[in-house]
Design an enzyme around this catalytic site. Structure first.
Site, short mmCIF file in Angstrom:
data_model
loop_
_atom_site.label_atom_id
_atom_site.label_comp_id
_atom_site.label_asym_id
_atom_site.label_seq_id
_atom_site.Cartn_x
_atom_site.Cartn_y
_atom_site.Cartn_z
N GLU A 201 25.25 38.76 -9.39
CA GLU A 201 25.36 37.29 -9.38
C GLU A 201 25.45 36.69 -10.78
OE1 GLU A 201 22.16 35.79 -6.96
OE2 GLU A 201 22.54 37.22 -5.37
N GLU A 309 25.17 43.36 1.60
CA GLU A 309 23.98 42.64 2.12
C GLU A 309 24.35 41.82 3.37
OE1 GLU A 309 22.20 40.29 -0.94
OE2 GLU A 309 22.52 41.79 -2.49
O1 G3I Z 1 5.73 40.52 -4.40
C1 G3I Z 1 5.23 39.19 -4.23
C2 G3I Z 1 3.83 39.24 -3.64
O2 G3I Z 1 2.95 39.86 -4.57
C3 G3I Z 1 3.37 37.80 -3.34
O3 G3I Z 1 2.10 37.84 -2.71
C4 G3I Z 1 4.39 37.13 -2.42
C5 G3I Z 1 4.01 35.71 -2.05
O4 G3I Z 1 4.22 34.91 -3.18
O5 G3I Z 1 5.68 37.11 -3.07
C6 G3I Z 1 6.15 38.43 -3.30
O6 G3I Z 1 7.40 38.35 -3.94
C7 G3I Z 1 8.46 37.97 -3.03
C8 G3I Z 1 9.51 39.09 -3.02
O7 G3I Z 1 10.64 38.73 -2.22
C9 G3I Z 1 8.94 40.39 -2.48
O8 G3I Z 1 8.54 40.21 -1.16
C10 G3I Z 1 9.11 36.70 -3.58
O9 G3I Z 1 8.18 35.65 -3.45
C11 G3I Z 1 10.36 36.38 -2.75
O10 G3I Z 1 11.06 35.28 -3.34
C12 G3I Z 1 11.31 37.58 -2.76
O11 G3I Z 1 12.42 37.27 -1.94
C13 G3I Z 1 13.51 38.19 -2.08
C14 G3I Z 1 14.68 37.44 -2.72
O12 G3I Z 1 15.83 38.30 -2.78
C15 G3I Z 1 14.34 36.95 -4.10
O13 G3I Z 1 15.45 36.27 -4.63
C16 G3I Z 1 13.91 38.66 -0.70
O14 G3I Z 1 12.89 39.46 -0.13
C17 G3I Z 1 15.21 39.47 -0.77
O15 G3I Z 1 15.69 39.78 0.53
C18 G3I Z 1 16.28 38.66 -1.49
O16 G3I Z 1 17.42 39.48 -1.60
C19 G3I Z 1 18.52 38.88 -2.29
C20 G3I Z 1 19.24 39.99 -3.03
O17 G3I Z 1 18.34 40.69 -3.85
C21 G3I Z 1 20.41 39.39 -3.81
N1 G3I Z 1 21.31 38.67 -2.91
C22 G3I Z 1 20.63 37.61 -2.14
C23 G3I Z 1 19.52 38.24 -1.31
C24 G3I Z 1 18.90 37.24 -0.35
O18 G3I Z 1 18.31 36.19 -1.03
#
Ligand code: G3I
Length: 402
Positions: A201, A309
């Site tokens: 991205e 994805e």
């Molecule tokens: O690891 C922390 C945890 O310690 C904490 O307790 C919790 C609550 O705050 O957050 C956890 O981190 C989260 C992380 O996923 C792991 O679960 C983040 O808040 C959350 O924002 C993050 O979301 C991920 C997102 O990318 C971040 O941008 C999604 O799971 C993931 O599916 C998503 O994947 C992205 C691809 O990498 C790129 N393309 C878009 C796609 C969908 O958004």
């Protein structure tokens, strides 16, 4: 024998008679409806309190399609993948036998949804955390699957030290090269890790500025892009190196920017093997023709095309509170349409694979799901297959340019 006992036996006899009578009625009705598909969707309607209509004698217009696919990846000779939770995620693949059963049966490749991103693998400048990634890669290897590494250079999910890094462009470049070399090098001798999203991205959609103003761009300049791919190739001479982005399938100005980048890489010898189309789409957008045209532009430049994805949202207008069968069947048709477009537009030698972004609907990492009910994937939250799984399989079979 006491009166109570005799009475009890007679009551049991009456009870048995009534049970037999009820069973005989239900049994005949069940046989007339024919085989029923496995439950393919969450219960879609709250049981009505309205009196049921008189049963019609008319057969239903269309029989519900069957979900017959037992191994999605067996329908393809290229990677069929899935984004998976791991590490300390509550729905980690490593801890969920239900998810393992689905992944082992239907997929030949896994992508770590989060645990191979910069914040997870490189939490401090002089410290890397391998445990979760190694556990996932080992799981893949033991189960005959490959791993698509995601992702080395992104503007999201980067560790604090990286965000706070200071220095000259050269110092930033050295830091980025060390980051990439160490991570790719850690898995270079691991046969299961076959490809990487080197940069994710990095382009804007329609803004005047071509490159997203990430900390890499602002501290190194646009050369960071080619330097990242060069560093990845130096660390692993065999892995396929991808540029991955969202909304490329719209075939708009962002896709134009990617094409310009590919042409520049080819002109100056920068290594790149393919383009990852994230394919976060809805039932209606983008149109199949736009998707096929975008694929063709990459194919014509000699690179691989990988859907990295994929998910298909069905409730973008937030009008639904449950997934009804008609919506589920429309989603299945959309999966089939996109998979067939891939088979038709991408020659076999350039098929990097097709991956969905999550195992069950409840696992989806789409940020939109925090604001609405959605069911974007191939399996229900209760791990049963949806019609989308069959639609995906139908798109693989019979289609395709060789
Ligand atoms: O690891 C922390 C945890 O310690 C904490 O307790 C919790 C609550 O705050 O957050 C956890 O981190 C989260 C992380 O996923 C792991 O679960 C983040 O808040 C959350 O924002 C993050 O979301 C991920 C997102 O990318 C971040 O941008 C999604 O799971 C993931 O599916 C998503 O994947 C992205 C691809 O990498 C790129 N393309 C878009 C796609 C969908 O958004």
């Amino acid at each position: 024998m006491s009166k109570a006992m005799g009475c009890k036996r007679f009551n049991i006899f009456l009870l048995m008679l009534s049970v037999l009578a009820i069973t005989a009625c239900e049994g005949s009705a069940g046989w007339e409806t024919g085989p029923t598909a496995e439950p393919t969707a969450e219960p879609t309607a709250v049981p009505s309190t309205e009196p049921t209509a008189e049963p019609t004698t008319e057969p239903s217009a269309e029989p519900t399609p069957q979900i017959s696919v037992t191994s999605l990846h067996a329908e393809a000779d290229f990677p069929i993948g899935v984004g998976v939770p791991a590490g300390n995620a509550s729905n980690s693949l490593i801890d969920s036998l239900d998810r393992q059963q689905i992944v082992n049966a239907h997929f030949s490749q896994i992508t770590a949804e989060n645990i191979m991103k910069p914040d997870a693998l490189h939490p401090a400048e002089d410290d890397y955390f391998w445990d979760d990634a190694v556990a996932l890669v080992d799981y893949a290897a033991v189960n005959g699957m490959s791993v698509h590494g995601h992702t080395l250079i992104w503007h999201n999910q980067i560790p604090t030290w990286m965000s706070n890094h200071t220095g000259t462009a050269e110092q930033w470049t050295t830091m980025m090269q060390t980051h990439i070399n160490t991570i790719v090098g850690r898995f270079a001798d691991t046969a299961a890790v076959v490809s990487w999203n080197v940069v994710n991205e990095a382009f804007t959609d329609d803004a005047p500025s071509v490159y997203r103003n990430t900390l890499w761009f602002s501290n190194i300049g646009e050369d960071y892009f080619a330097q990242a791919f060069t560093a990845a190739r130096a660390a692993d001479e065999d892995a396929d190196l991808y540029y991955n982005d969202v909304r490329l399938e719209l075939n708009g100005s962002k896709m134009n920017r990617v094409v310009t980048m590919i042409e520049a890489f080819k002109a100056n010898g920068t290594p790149i093997d393919g383009i990852g189309f994230q394919m976060h789409v809805s039932l209606t957008s983008p149109e199949k023709t736009a998707i096929e045209s975008a694929f063709a532009r990459v194919v014509n430049l000699g690179l691989k095309v990988k859907i990295t994805e994929m998910d298909v949202t069905v409730n973008d207008d937030k009008s639904l509170s449950a997934l009804a069968l008609d919506t589920e069947l429309a989603q299945a048709a959309r999966y089939q349409e996109i998979v067939k477009a891939y088979m038709d537009a991408v020659p076999a030698a350039q098929r990097g694979g097709i991956s969905v972004w999550g195992i069950t609907d409840d696992d989806s990492g789409l940020p939109e799901l925090h604001q609405r009910d959605e069911w974007p994937l191939l399996f229900n939250a209760n791990f049963t297959p949806k019609h989308a799984l069959q639609g995906f399989a139908d798109g693989l079979v019979g289609g395709g340019s060789e």
